[in-house]
Design a protein around this motif. Structure first.
Motif, PDB file in Angstrom:
ATOM      1  N   GLU A 135       0.976  -1.135  -0.194  1.00  0.00           N
ATOM      2  CA  GLU A 135      -0.476   0.139   0.102  1.00  0.00           C
ATOM      3  C   GLU A 135       0.832   1.627  -0.274  1.00  0.00           C
ATOM      4  O   GLU A 135       0.398   2.135  -0.601  1.00  0.00           O
ATOM      5  CB  GLU A 135      -0.489   0.213   0.936  1.00  0.00           C
ATOM      6  CG  GLU A 135      -2.523   1.255   0.605  1.00  0.00           C
ATOM      7  CD  GLU A 135      -2.993   0.939   2.714  1.00  0.00           C
ATOM      8  OE1 GLU A 135      -4.250   2.143   2.321  1.00  0.00           O
ATOM      9  OE2 GLU A 135      -2.953   0.406   2.909  1.00  0.00           O
ATOM     10  N   ARG A 193      -6.918  -9.479  10.181  1.00  0.00           N
ATOM     11  CA  ARG A 193      -6.185  -7.738   9.546  1.00  0.00           C
ATOM     12  C   ARG A 193      -5.892  -7.071  10.573  1.00  0.00           C
ATOM     13  O   ARG A 193      -4.883  -5.866  11.199  1.00  0.00           O
ATOM     14  CB  ARG A 193      -7.827  -6.645   9.547  1.00  0.00           C
ATOM     15  CG  ARG A 193      -7.945  -6.896   8.311  1.00  0.00           C
ATOM     16  CD  ARG A 193      -6.768  -6.329   7.480  1.00  0.00           C
ATOM     17  NE  ARG A 193      -7.312  -6.637   5.791  1.00  0.00           N
ATOM     18  CZ  ARG A 193      -6.956  -6.212   4.520  1.00  0.00           C
ATOM     19  NH1 ARG A 193      -5.885  -5.413   5.042  1.00  0.00           N
ATOM     20  NH2 ARG A 193      -6.991  -6.415   3.539  1.00  0.00           N
ATOM     21  N   LYS A 194      -6.223  -7.456  12.445  1.00  0.00           N
ATOM     22  CA  LYS A 194      -5.634  -7.557  14.103  1.00  0.00           C
ATOM     23  C   LYS A 194      -3.898  -8.375  13.776  1.00  0.00           C
ATOM     24  O   LYS A 194      -3.876  -9.269  13.281  1.00  0.00           O
ATOM     25  CB  LYS A 194      -6.408  -8.007  15.164  1.00  0.00           C
ATOM     26  CG  LYS A 194      -7.838  -6.870  14.816  1.00  0.00           C
ATOM     27  CD  LYS A 194      -9.117  -7.597  15.499  1.00  0.00           C
ATOM     28  CE  LYS A 194     -10.333  -6.727  15.813  1.00  0.00           C
ATOM     29  NZ  LYS A 194     -11.317  -6.850  16.134  1.00  0.00           N
ATOM     30  N   LEU A 238     -10.813  -8.464   5.063  1.00  0.00           N
ATOM     31  CA  LEU A 238     -10.617  -7.084   4.326  1.00  0.00           C
ATOM     32  C   LEU A 238     -10.551  -6.670   6.441  1.00  0.00           C
ATOM     33  O   LEU A 238     -11.032  -6.979   7.286  1.00  0.00           O
ATOM     34  CB  LEU A 238     -12.070  -7.430   3.694  1.00  0.00           C
ATOM     35  CG  LEU A 238     -11.853  -7.881   2.707  1.00  0.00           C
ATOM     36  CD1 LEU A 238     -13.538  -7.964   1.576  1.00  0.00           C
ATOM     37  CD2 LEU A 238     -11.147  -7.697   1.445  1.00  0.00           C
ATOM     38  N   ASP A 239     -10.412  -5.228   5.680  1.00  0.00           N
ATOM     39  CA  ASP A 239     -11.017  -4.065   6.350  1.00  0.00           C
ATOM     40  C   ASP A 239     -12.201  -4.390   7.212  1.00  0.00           C
ATOM     41  O   ASP A 239     -12.846  -5.520   6.617  1.00  0.00           O
ATOM     42  CB  ASP A 239     -10.914  -2.515   6.141  1.00  0.00           C
ATOM     43  CG  ASP A 239      -9.044  -2.681   5.640  1.00  0.00           C
ATOM     44  OD1 ASP A 239      -8.894  -3.207   6.194  1.00  0.00           O
ATOM     45  OD2 ASP A 239      -8.897  -1.605   4.608  1.00  0.00           O
ATOM     46  N   ASN A 240     -12.791  -3.942   8.274  1.00  0.00           N
ATOM     47  CA  ASN A 240     -14.320  -3.782   9.208  1.00  0.00           C
ATOM     48  C   ASN A 240     -14.459  -4.888   9.122  1.00  0.00           C
ATOM     49  O   ASN A 240     -15.647  -5.518   9.838  1.00  0.00           O
ATOM     50  CB  ASN A 240     -15.386  -2.884   8.021  1.00  0.00           C
ATOM     51  CG  ASN A 240     -14.665  -1.613   7.448  1.00  0.00           C
ATOM     52  OD1 ASN A 240     -14.230  -0.440   8.223  1.00  0.00           O
ATOM     53  ND2 ASN A 240     -14.721  -1.656   6.132  1.00  0.00           N
ATOM     54  N   ASP A 241     -13.866  -5.653  10.143  1.00  0.00           N
ATOM     55  CA  ASP A 241     -13.563  -6.737  10.670  1.00  0.00           C
ATOM     56  C   ASP A 241     -14.173  -7.948   9.540  1.00  0.00           C
ATOM     57  O   ASP A 241     -15.537  -8.683   9.568  1.00  0.00           O
ATOM     58  CB  ASP A 241     -14.781  -6.850  11.940  1.00  0.00           C
ATOM     59  CG  ASP A 241     -13.986  -7.767  12.618  1.00  0.00           C
ATOM     60  OD1 ASP A 241     -13.595  -7.942  12.899  1.00  0.00           O
ATOM     61  OD2 ASP A 241     -15.480  -7.930  14.076  1.00  0.00           O
ATOM     62  N   PRO A 287      -6.844  -2.815   0.535  1.00  0.00           N
ATOM     63  CA  PRO A 287      -7.200  -1.712   1.823  1.00  0.00           C
ATOM     64  C   PRO A 287      -8.465  -1.642   1.332  1.00  0.00           C
ATOM     65  O   PRO A 287      -8.259  -1.600   0.140  1.00  0.00           O
ATOM     66  CB  PRO A 287      -6.317  -0.841   1.614  1.00  0.00           C
ATOM     67  CG  PRO A 287      -4.909  -1.698   1.486  1.00  0.00           C
ATOM     68  CD  PRO A 287      -5.414  -2.820  -0.035  1.00  0.00           C
ATOM     69  N   GLY A 288      -9.787  -0.882   2.102  1.00  0.00           N
ATOM     70  CA  GLY A 288     -11.200  -0.663   1.905  1.00  0.00           C
ATOM     71  C   GLY A 288     -12.118  -1.434   1.295  1.00  0.00           C
ATOM     72  O   GLY A 288     -13.299  -1.044   1.156  1.00  0.00           O
ATOM     73  N   GLY A 289     -11.255  -2.789   2.232  1.00  0.00           N
ATOM     74  CA  GLY A 289     -12.622  -4.136   1.538  1.00  0.00           C
ATOM     75  C   GLY A 289     -12.651  -3.906   0.368  1.00  0.00           C
ATOM     76  O   GLY A 289     -14.303  -4.697  -0.046  1.00  0.00           O
TER      77      GLY A 289
END
Length: 375
Positions: free
Chosen positions: A44, A214-215, A281-284, A346-348
Motif C-alpha cells: 500500500e 487484519r488485527k 478484509l478491513d472492517n472485520d 485495503p478499503g474492503g
C-alpha cells in the motif's frame, strides 16, 4: 458495473434474514503479458503489486505498479545466491517494502527491483514442495520489533496430511521460527466439528486454508472439507472465536463418514465441493471462496471438449460467503463472469483475475471490486 446479490439466509430454526450485498466494480487494468500472471500481494505504501508467472513454477517474479505496468521481472531459477530450484511456497512484500520469497528451506529477500539482498536457511521438519500455488506469506513478529519472526512454511491447500492414519494429534497450521527456536501448532483438528466425520481416505484432500487477520497477530483458519472458521491469537496461542460456515450447496457433507467413496469422482478427478480460499478484509470482514460440486455427465462433456478442464477453475461453480465479526452475514454470492478471486485490498476491496478461455488475448485482465453492504 454492479453485480447485485440478493441473499436469503437460513439459519436452522431461526427466521429468514434478508441481506443485500453488491460486488461493485471500482476499476480494471491490464498486464501486457502473453503468459499468465498471478498477483499475490499489494504494497500500500507505494501502490505496488507483486506477482509471478503461473507456468514458471513460481520462479519468474514480477513487480507491477497499480495500473499493471511491469516495473521489474526476473527469473530466479538456478543455483547460487538469490537463486533457487525448489518450489516457491510464499511470495510477498515485507513491512520494509522488500520482496520476500519462502521456499521449503530458504528465506530470501530482494529489493523492489528484484536485486538480491540476503538469504537464510531454516530448519524445516516437514518440508512441503508445491507447484504453481504461491501466496502471500503468513508471518508474525511476536516481539513487535522485527527481530524474531515466526511463519508458516507451506501455503494453503497443501496436502500436508497425506499418508497419515489419524489426525488426532495434527493441527492445521504449524509456525516455524527463523532463528531455529521450537515451532508451535494452532488449529488442532481433533477440536473441529468435522473431525469425527473424516475417513482416512480423504486425509490427502483435507488441506489447511488460512490467512493473516487484519488485527495484528491473528490468523484465520479453516480447511478444504470443513464447516468452521477459527480465529487464533498467535501471541497467546489462544482461540479468539469460532465461526460456523453455512454453505449454500456443499454436497461433500451429504454422506458420513466423508470418504473417497462418498465423494463424487470422475477418475482420477474429484467432482466434489471444497473450500478454496479465505481472505481477511478491513472492517472485520472475512470472505470465504468455495466451489460447488459438478455433475458427472456435465464434467464428462466439459473434459471431452477441454482435457485440462476442472470445475475448481470455473467461476460458475465458485461462491463467496461473507462474515463480519464472528457471524456469517451472507449466503452464497456469485463471482462475476470468468473471474478468479486473488487477494484482498485495503478499503474492503477484492482483486480478481478475469480470464475468458474462449478468447485469445495478448494481455492479462484484472478487476478491483468493492464489497458493499446496502443494509
Amino acid at each position: 458495473m454492479r453485480f447485485v446479490l440478493l441473499v436469503l439466509l437460513f439459519f436452522g430454526s431461526l427466521d429468514i434474514v434478508l441481506a443485500q450485498y453488491e460486488l461493485r466494480k471500482a476499476r480494471e487494468f491490464q498486464i501486457n503479458s502473453l503468459k499468465s500472471v498471478d498477483i499475490v500481494d499489494f504494497y500500500e505504501a507505494k501502490n505496488l503489486f507483486l506477482a509471478y508467472e503461473k507456468y514458471s513454477k513460481g520462479h519468474v517474479v514480477v513487480v507491477l505498479d497499480s495500473d499493471g505496468n511491469i516495473l521489474s521481472r526476473k527469473d530466479l531459477r538456478g543455483q547460487g545466491p538469490g537463486k533457487f530450484d525448489s518450489s516457491m511456497n510464499f511470495l510477498g512484500f515485507t513491512g520494509k517494502g522488500e520482496v520476500l520469497i519462502i521456499t521449503p528451506t530458504l528465506w530470501m529477500v530482494y529489493d523492489l527491483q528484484l536485486r538480491f539482498i540476503s538469504q537464510m536457511r531454516f530448519s524445516n521438519p516437514r518440508p512441503v514442495f508445491t507447484s504453481k500455488m504461491a501466496e502471500s506469506p503468513v508471518i508474525f513478529y511476536p516481539d513487535g520489533d522485527g527481530k524474531r519472526v515466526l511463519f508458516v512454511s507451506y501455503p494453503s491447500r497443501s496436502a500436508v496430511f497425506s499418508g497419515l492414519e489419524t489426525l488426532k494429534n495434527s493441527s492445521l497450521v504449524e509456525m516455524l521460527s527463523l532463528s531455529g527456536e521450537s515451532s508451535f501448532k494452532v488449529g488442532p483438528i481433533a477440536e473441529r466439528p468435522v473431525y469425527g466425520k473424516l475417513d482416512p481416505s480423504v486425509f490427502p484432500m483435507y488441506t489447511p486454508i488460512f490467512s493473516l487477520g487484519r488485527k495484528r497477530g491473528r490468523i484465520n483458519i479453516t480447511a478444504s472439507l470443513d464447516d468452521e472458521i477459527t480465529v487464533v491469537d498467535l501471541q497467546s496461542k489462544e482461540l479468539v472465536s469460532k465461526i460456523s460456515i453455512k454453505h449454500g450447496d456443499f454436497d461433500s457433507f451429504d454422506e458420513v463418514p466423508i470418504s473417497a467413496n462418498s465423494l463424487p469422482v470422475y477418475p482420477p478427478y474429484t467432482l466434489a465441493s471444497f473450500n478454496h480460499k479465505l481472505i481477511a478484509l478491513d472492517n472485520d470482514l472475512l470472505v470465504l471462496d468455495y466451489f460447488r460440486a459438478i455433475p458427472y455427465e456435465l464434467f464428462e462433456a466439459k473434459i471431452a471438449d477441454n482435457p485440462l478442464y476442472h470445475h475448481s477453475r470455473d467461476s460458475r461453480y465458485h461462491r463467496l460467503i461473507v462474515f463480519k465479526g464472528n457471524k456469517q452475514v451472507t449466503g452464497d454470492l456469485r463471482l462475476p463472469p470468468n473471474a478468479e478471486l486473488m487477494i484482498g485490498l485495503p478499503g474492503g476491496r477484492l482483486l480478481m483475475k478475469v480470464v475468458d478461455e474462449d478468447e485469445e488475448q495478448d494481455f492479462i485482465q484484472y478487476a478491483i471490486f468493492d464489497l458493499v453492504s446496502s443494509d
